[in-house]
Every structure is written in C-alpha cells, then in structure tokens.
Design a protein around this motif. Structure first.
Motif, PDB file in Angstrom:
ATOM      1  N   GLU A   1       0.834  -1.198   0.000  1.00  0.00           N
ATOM      2  CA  GLU A   1       0.000   0.000   0.000  1.00  0.00           C
ATOM      3  C   GLU A   1       0.873   1.255   0.000  1.00  0.00           C
ATOM      4  O   GLU A   1       0.555   2.244  -0.666  1.00  0.00           O
ATOM      5  N   ARG A   2       1.951   1.193   0.763  1.00  0.00           N
ATOM      6  CA  ARG A   2       2.866   2.342   0.812  1.00  0.00           C
ATOM      7  C   ARG A   2       3.536   2.567  -0.547  1.00  0.00           C
ATOM      8  O   ARG A   2       3.641   3.704  -1.027  1.00  0.00           O
ATOM      9  N   GLN A   3       3.986   1.494  -1.174  1.00  0.00           N
ATOM     10  CA  GLN A   3       4.614   1.617  -2.486  1.00  0.00           C
ATOM     11  C   GLN A   3       3.634   2.171  -3.519  1.00  0.00           C
ATOM     12  O   GLN A   3       3.991   3.003  -4.351  1.00  0.00           O
ATOM     13  N   ASN A   4       2.416   1.695  -3.449  1.00  0.00           N
ATOM     14  CA  ASN A   4       1.389   2.182  -4.368  1.00  0.00           C
ATOM     15  C   ASN A   4       1.143   3.676  -4.160  1.00  0.00           C
ATOM     16  O   ASN A   4       1.002   4.444  -5.122  1.00  0.00           O
ATOM     17  N   LYS A   5       1.105   4.105  -2.902  1.00  0.00           N
ATOM     18  CA  LYS A   5       0.889   5.516  -2.585  1.00  0.00           C
ATOM     19  C   LYS A   5       2.033   6.378  -3.098  1.00  0.00           C
ATOM     20  O   LYS A   5       1.815   7.456  -3.666  1.00  0.00           O
ATOM     21  N   ILE A   6       3.269   5.914  -2.918  1.00  0.00           N
ATOM     22  CA  ILE A   6       4.438   6.677  -3.354  1.00  0.00           C
ATOM     23  C   ILE A   6       4.415   6.897  -4.864  1.00  0.00           C
ATOM     24  O   ILE A   6       4.676   8.001  -5.353  1.00  0.00           O
ATOM     25  N   THR A   7       4.100   5.844  -5.613  1.00  0.00           N
ATOM     26  CA  THR A   7       4.063   5.982  -7.068  1.00  0.00           C
ATOM     27  C   THR A   7       2.926   6.894  -7.514  1.00  0.00           C
ATOM     28  O   THR A   7       3.065   7.640  -8.489  1.00  0.00           O
ATOM     29  N   GLN A   8       1.818   6.876  -6.809  1.00  0.00           N
ATOM     30  CA  GLN A   8       0.713   7.789  -7.122  1.00  0.00           C
ATOM     31  C   GLN A   8       1.134   9.238  -6.899  1.00  0.00           C
ATOM     32  O   GLN A   8       0.806  10.128  -7.697  1.00  0.00           O
ATOM     33  N   LEU A   9       1.859   9.483  -5.808  1.00  0.00           N
ATOM     34  CA  LEU A   9       2.279  10.839  -5.475  1.00  0.00           C
ATOM     35  C   LEU A   9       3.258  11.396  -6.497  1.00  0.00           C
ATOM     36  O   LEU A   9       3.370  12.614  -6.658  1.00  0.00           O
ATOM     37  N   ALA A  10       3.975  10.506  -7.188  1.00  0.00           N
ATOM     38  CA  ALA A  10       4.985  10.941  -8.158  1.00  0.00           C
ATOM     39  C   ALA A  10       4.374  11.409  -9.476  1.00  0.00           C
ATOM     40  O   ALA A  10       5.079  11.970 -10.308  1.00  0.00           O
ATOM     41  N   LYS A  11       3.099  11.182  -9.670  1.00  0.00           N
ATOM     42  CA  LYS A  11       2.480  11.562 -10.951  1.00  0.00           C
ATOM     43  C   LYS A  11       1.100  12.181 -10.736  1.00  0.00           C
ATOM     44  O   LYS A  11       0.096  11.726 -11.256  1.00  0.00           O
ATOM     45  N   LEU A  12       1.083  13.251  -9.974  1.00  0.00           N
ATOM     46  CA  LEU A  12      -0.175  13.913  -9.656  1.00  0.00           C
ATOM     47  C   LEU A  12      -0.678  14.784 -10.804  1.00  0.00           C
ATOM     48  O   LEU A  12      -1.868  15.072 -10.894  1.00  0.00           O
ATOM     49  N   HIS A  13       0.231  15.246 -11.671  1.00  0.00           N
ATOM     50  CA  HIS A  13      -0.160  16.040 -12.839  1.00  0.00           C
ATOM     51  C   HIS A  13      -1.036  17.231 -12.441  1.00  0.00           C
ATOM     52  O   HIS A  13      -2.181  17.358 -12.863  1.00  0.00           O
ATOM     53  N   ILE A  14      -0.470  18.098 -11.611  1.00  0.00           N
ATOM     54  CA  ILE A  14      -1.237  19.260 -11.144  1.00  0.00           C
ATOM     55  C   ILE A  14      -0.851  20.534 -11.899  1.00  0.00           C
ATOM     56  O   ILE A  14      -1.095  21.634 -11.449  1.00  0.00           O
TER      57      ILE A  14
ATOM     58  N   ARG B   1       4.990   1.507 -14.310  1.00  0.00           N
ATOM     59  CA  ARG B   1       5.438   1.697 -12.936  1.00  0.00           C
ATOM     60  C   ARG B   1       4.933   0.540 -12.077  1.00  0.00           C
ATOM     61  O   ARG B   1       4.086  -0.268 -12.497  1.00  0.00           O
ATOM     62  N   TYR B   2       5.444   0.473 -10.862  1.00  0.00           N
ATOM     63  CA  TYR B   2       5.138  -0.637  -9.956  1.00  0.00           C
ATOM     64  C   TYR B   2       3.627  -0.790  -9.757  1.00  0.00           C
ATOM     65  O   TYR B   2       3.069  -1.878  -9.865  1.00  0.00           O
ATOM     66  N   ASP B   3       2.960   0.344  -9.468  1.00  0.00           N
ATOM     67  CA  ASP B   3       1.524   0.266  -9.197  1.00  0.00           C
ATOM     68  C   ASP B   3       0.725  -0.079 -10.446  1.00  0.00           C
ATOM     69  O   ASP B   3      -0.332  -0.700 -10.368  1.00  0.00           O
ATOM     70  N   GLU B   4       1.247   0.322 -11.635  1.00  0.00           N
ATOM     71  CA  GLU B   4       0.562  -0.010 -12.872  1.00  0.00           C
ATOM     72  C   GLU B   4       0.652  -1.514 -13.174  1.00  0.00           C
ATOM     73  O   GLU B   4      -0.300  -2.114 -13.672  1.00  0.00           O
ATOM     74  N   VAL B   5       1.794  -2.101 -12.824  1.00  0.00           N
ATOM     75  CA  VAL B   5       1.960  -3.549 -12.999  1.00  0.00           C
ATOM     76  C   VAL B   5       0.995  -4.300 -12.085  1.00  0.00           C
ATOM     77  O   VAL B   5       0.414  -5.320 -12.468  1.00  0.00           O
ATOM     78  N   LEU B   6       0.804  -3.789 -10.863  1.00  0.00           N
ATOM     79  CA  LEU B   6      -0.118  -4.437  -9.921  1.00  0.00           C
ATOM     80  C   LEU B   6      -1.535  -4.547 -10.492  1.00  0.00           C
ATOM     81  O   LEU B   6      -2.260  -5.492 -10.182  1.00  0.00           O
ATOM     82  N   LEU B   7      -1.906  -3.611 -11.338  1.00  0.00           N
ATOM     83  CA  LEU B   7      -3.268  -3.578 -11.869  1.00  0.00           C
ATOM     84  C   LEU B   7      -3.428  -4.377 -13.169  1.00  0.00           C
ATOM     85  O   LEU B   7      -4.541  -4.535 -13.660  1.00  0.00           O
ATOM     86  N   LEU B   8      -2.324  -4.887 -13.721  1.00  0.00           N
ATOM     87  CA  LEU B   8      -2.401  -5.638 -14.967  1.00  0.00           C
ATOM     88  C   LEU B   8      -3.125  -6.966 -14.787  1.00  0.00           C
ATOM     89  O   LEU B   8      -2.950  -7.658 -13.782  1.00  0.00           O
TER      90      LEU B   8
END
Length: 292
Positions: free
Chosen positions: A151-164, A250-257
């Motif tokens: 969950e922490r790894q997923n959160k970190i990767t999400q934070l890296a691509k917020l596109h704000i 990215r790591y979290d994107e692979v998790l969703l494959l």
C-alpha cells in the motif's frame, strides 16, 4: 490551540492567554496536557498570579480526553450547553486537525453555530517545508504513509504523478519504526528523486538530511542514534522525474495488470529489490488490494 512540537518557547502569547482563561481542556492525553502546564509554569512562560501555585491552577481546570478513539462517542453525546463554558482543545504536540484530532470538533461547532477560534502555532509540516530549500511550489500534504508495504509503495508511485500543472512538492510524516523501510521503497521506485528528510524538529537534537533516498538511508544507518524521533519527508518534484520513466510501466501499474500472478511477480521483481518468489507471495497475500 497548538502546542510546541519540541521547544517550549514556541508557545505563543495567545496560547498562554487561552490556557489561563480556559475552564475545560479537551486533550488527547490528560497526563501530557497537565505536564505541559507544569513545564510552562516552571519555565516562567505561563505566569500565575501572586497567590496561585501551579497545582491549584491545574486543579481548577477540568481535563477531558478527546482523541481519535473516542471522538465519535464524545461528539454523539455532548450537548451544546457544554460549550457555554470556556472550552479549549489542544493536541499532545503541534497543530490540531493536521494529522491529529480536532476536525470533527470544528465540524460540530460549525453545524451547531457555536462560536470558536483557531490559534496559529507550531506545526512540523511548515517547519519541514521551509527547511527543505524548495522554492514555493504548490505542495501536497498526505499525513502518514500507509503502514503496509504494498500500500505504501502504491501511494508513493501515485504521489509521483499527480499532474497538477507543473512543479510541486509532497510532504508526509513517518515514524522511526518505518523510516528506513520507507526510504528503501522510495529508492526502489523513485531512485532519482531529491528528498529532504528531517527529524525531531525544533528539538535539541533535530537533524536534516538532503539527497537521494539511498544516500539518506545510508547516512541514517551510519548513526546509531539517528533513527529515533518523528520524521518528515519532503519530496522535490520541481523537475520532471525523467522522460525515460514514462516509457515503462510503474510498480503500481503492474499491480493492476490482468496477467498471471507468476508473470506479474517476475515483472515486479525487476522493478524492485525483491525476488520473484517474494513478489509472488506478497501478491497472494494482498490479492484483494491488487484487484481494486
């Protein structure tokens, strides 16, 4: 009312006045609140009248616990008449409502048209941001990162691509028990990102570390006493995290494959410092999370 996060002299004049005027003090821990008053009086920061001592001053206050475990029950049972008295809420350290209880109390006051005030004061969030050396970009505060590794790894990767819409920073809190694991996760997922990692802010032994996650982790590990204390991590996303990273999953994107777990484990192993077997076992343990 905010309380000092380490240095008693960070108490404000308005906070001292509020403590004197208060009749009821809501607090996370009554023992810590009473100890704070004792220290403020002992250090001559909270000045009492000539005929009053610290014990009598504290005894005439009513201390009531208000924390994350009982706030729902308290709000459900409290009456509006309770706030006819001079009620003060303070956290153990820092600013209420910022990774601390308090927001539901404010919400109750708003809904019931109860007058209230918010006193400004010490907060690790803004102290850490100012100590990061990052120019005033927009920043996102996420509180504490998740405890569980995936969950922490997923959160970190999400934070890296917020596109704000440009450069930004991310600020989070971390405990001494997880700081090394979190830095290892950041190193595995964002090895090139610049960080400011700070601990024990405003205290005698405060420290600040700057650099990449792996560099900071090694520096902390080299000091036997460096891990102790509460931590703040500031991610510097003022630069593009790398065009080459955009070419890969990215790591979290692979998790969703939607691919077989064993294949997924091999890919995740390439993206981290873990073996395929370890990745496979973690996938099986966190299957519900993976399928969200």
């Amino acid at each position: 009312m905010p309380t000092p996060i380490g240095n008693l002299e960070d108490i404000t004049l308005r906070a001292l006045s509020a403590l004197k005027q208060s009749e009821i003090i809501l607090c996370e821990d009554t023992r810590i609140a009473k100890k704070l008053l004792e220290l403020l009086i002992t250090r001559h920061l909270l000045i009492l009248s000539a005929n009053e001592d610290s014990q009598s001053f504290i005894d005439k206050k009513q201390f009531i616990p208000f924390h994350s475990h009982n706030q729902d029950e308290f709000i459900a049972s409290v009456s509006e008449d309770f706030f006819n008295a001079n009620v003060l809420y303070l956290s153990d350290a820092g600013m209420p409502c910022i990774s601390d209880p308090g927001a539901r109390l404010v919400s109750y006051a708003i809904k019931n048209h109860i007058l209230f005030d918010i006193l400004p004061g010490a907060c690790a969030l803004n102290v850490a941001f100012c100590g990061s050396g990052i120019e005033s970009t927009p920043f996102v505060f996420v509180g504490f990162l998740p405890h569980k590794k995936l969950e922490r790894q997923n959160k970190i990767t999400q934070l890296a691509k917020l596109h704000i819409g440009g450069a930004y920073s991310v600020i989070c809190y971390e405990s001494p028990h997880r700081i090394l694991d979190t830095l290892a996760d950041i190193d595995a997922l964002l090895p090139s990102i610049s960080l400011s990692v700070q601990k024990e802010l405003t205290k005698l032994h405060q420290q600040r570390f700057y650099g990449k996650a792996n560099e900071i982790r090694q520096e902390i590990e080299s000091e036997s006493s460096a891990i102790r204390g509460e931590w703040v991590i500031v991610f510097d996303f003022t630069n593009d995290i790398g065009a080459e990273e955009k070419k890969f999953l990215r790591y979290d994107e692979v998790l969703l494959l939607d691919i077989p777990p064993k294949t997924k484990a091999k890919i995740l192993s390439k993206l981290s410092a873990k073996s395929p077997k370890q990745c496979y076992e973690e996938l099986l343990q966190h299957k519900p999370l993976e399928q969200k």
